[in-house]
Design a protein around this motif. Sequence first.
Motif, PDB file in Angstrom:
ATOM      1  N   GLU A  99       0.853  -1.196   0.000  1.00 56.58           N
ATOM      2  CA  GLU A  99       0.000   0.000   0.000  1.00 56.58           C
ATOM      3  C   GLU A  99       0.883   1.238   0.000  1.00 56.58           C
ATOM      4  O   GLU A  99       1.987   1.213   0.556  1.00 56.58           O
ATOM      5  CB  GLU A  99      -0.884  -0.068   1.259  1.00 56.58           C
ATOM      6  CG  GLU A  99      -1.668   1.155   1.618  1.00 56.58           C
ATOM      7  CD  GLU A  99      -2.780   1.478   0.632  1.00 56.58           C
ATOM      8  OE1 GLU A  99      -2.451   1.710  -0.541  1.00 56.58           O
ATOM      9  OE2 GLU A  99      -3.944   1.532   1.042  1.00 56.58           O
ATOM     10  N   ASP A 100       0.409   2.302  -0.625  1.00 56.50           N
ATOM     11  CA  ASP A 100       1.217   3.524  -0.655  1.00 56.50           C
ATOM     12  C   ASP A 100       1.285   4.208   0.701  1.00 56.50           C
ATOM     13  O   ASP A 100       2.354   4.538   1.185  1.00 56.50           O
ATOM     14  CB  ASP A 100       0.728   4.500  -1.734  1.00 56.50           C
ATOM     15  CG  ASP A 100      -0.756   4.798  -1.600  1.00 56.50           C
ATOM     16  OD1 ASP A 100      -1.482   3.984  -0.980  1.00 56.50           O
ATOM     17  OD2 ASP A 100      -1.209   5.835  -2.094  1.00 56.50           O
ATOM     18  N   SER A 104      -5.673   7.446   8.138  1.00 56.31           N
ATOM     19  CA  SER A 104      -6.534   7.132   9.294  1.00 56.31           C
ATOM     20  C   SER A 104      -6.342   5.683   9.735  1.00 56.31           C
ATOM     21  O   SER A 104      -6.544   5.348  10.895  1.00 56.31           O
ATOM     22  CB  SER A 104      -8.006   7.373   8.948  1.00 56.31           C
ATOM     23  OG  SER A 104      -8.468   6.389   8.055  1.00 56.31           O
ATOM     24  N   GLY A 105      -5.989   4.822   8.778  1.00 59.13           N
ATOM     25  CA  GLY A 105      -5.833   3.399   9.057  1.00 59.13           C
ATOM     26  C   GLY A 105      -7.081   2.590   8.758  1.00 59.13           C
ATOM     27  O   GLY A 105      -7.054   1.357   8.801  1.00 59.13           O
ATOM     28  N   SER A 107      -8.780   2.065   5.942  1.00 60.11           N
ATOM     29  CA  SER A 107      -8.710   1.200   4.746  1.00 60.11           C
ATOM     30  C   SER A 107      -7.966  -0.098   5.067  1.00 60.11           C
ATOM     31  O   SER A 107      -8.437  -1.193   4.730  1.00 60.11           O
ATOM     32  CB  SER A 107      -7.978   1.911   3.604  1.00 60.11           C
ATOM     33  OG  SER A 107      -8.581   3.129   3.307  1.00 60.11           O
TER      34      SER A 107
HETATM   35  C1  PRP Z   1      -5.605   6.429  -0.182  1.00 61.61           C
HETATM   36  C2  PRP Z   1      -4.365   5.579   0.007  1.00 61.61           C
HETATM   37  C3  PRP Z   1      -4.834   4.511   0.948  1.00 61.61           C
HETATM   38  C4  PRP Z   1      -5.884   5.204   1.775  1.00 61.61           C
HETATM   39  C5  PRP Z   1      -5.310   5.542   3.112  1.00 61.61           C
HETATM   40  O1  PRP Z   1      -6.377   5.812  -1.149  1.00 61.61           O
HETATM   41  O2  PRP Z   1      -3.919   5.032  -1.192  1.00 61.61           O
HETATM   42  O3  PRP Z   1      -5.426   3.429   0.273  1.00 61.61           O
HETATM   43  O4  PRP Z   1      -6.247   6.406   1.085  1.00 61.61           O
HETATM   44  O5  PRP Z   1      -6.250   6.226   3.869  1.00 61.61           O
HETATM   45  P1  PRP Z   1      -6.771   5.737   5.281  1.00 61.61           P
HETATM   46  O6  PRP Z   1      -5.627   5.180   6.060  1.00 61.61           O
HETATM   47  O7  PRP Z   1      -7.300   7.032   5.870  1.00 61.61           O
HETATM   48  O8  PRP Z   1      -7.869   4.738   5.050  1.00 61.61           O
HETATM   49  P2  PRP Z   1      -7.577   6.543  -1.901  1.00 61.61           P
HETATM   50  O9  PRP Z   1      -8.869   6.214  -1.188  1.00 61.61           O
HETATM   51  O10 PRP Z   1      -7.271   7.999  -2.064  1.00 61.61           O
HETATM   52  O11 PRP Z   1      -7.621   5.806  -3.286  1.00 61.61           O
HETATM   53  P3  PRP Z   1      -6.464   5.660  -4.397  1.00 61.61           P
HETATM   54  O12 PRP Z   1      -5.422   4.718  -3.810  1.00 61.61           O
HETATM   55  O13 PRP Z   1      -7.174   5.047  -5.553  1.00 61.61           O
HETATM   56  O14 PRP Z   1      -5.899   7.019  -4.689  1.00 61.61           O
END
Ligand code: PRP
Length: 176
Positions: A99-100, A104-105, A107
Amino acid sequence: MKAGELRPLFTPEEIQRRVREIAADVDALYGDEPLVVVCVLKGGFMFFSDLVRHLRGRQVEVDFVRLSSYGQGTSSSGHIAFTKDVEISLQDKHVLVVEDLVDSGLSMQFLLSTLAQRGAKSLRLAILLDKHERRRVEVRADFIGFHLQGGFIVGYGIDCAERYRNLPGIYELVAE
Ligand code: PRP
């Protein structure tokens, strides 16, 4: 969002050096055991492709997931679901989620708890950026590229309104 100034955080060279170090750690951990490396789209695509090309294991498979959040339109709403699930079996294989960034954690909490029910031999997480400021749930990553406090981060797969994913470096987007 209107265009802002891109303030360099990590150069392409710094990122590539760190990715190679992580790949060596991954190789040392798994050796030639069956390993499925799972890319979280879209943001993870560049870290994932650079990481897997350095892996030397002979039983590496790749797969992809995509998550979306519902409700408030941001992942911080906490309502996360797959829009694309993995396609290959994780049963009795080691699984490494790539994951990139973790913000917030929420996802990763959703993804890891879901994949934990798929019969994998082990489930680990590699993230390029661990961003602490808005953390709402604890996420334990096994491989971490860089730590960050906050900021609006773009580049190397990470977007602002779908722009900047193509940049080879990582930047903070600062409003002008
Ligand atoms: C971004 C990132 C992670 C997530 C992290 O994705 O790539 O998947 O948000 O956020 P969190 O820890 O608050 O949950 P995004 O929803 O922007 O989609 P993308 O990867 O398609 O850009």
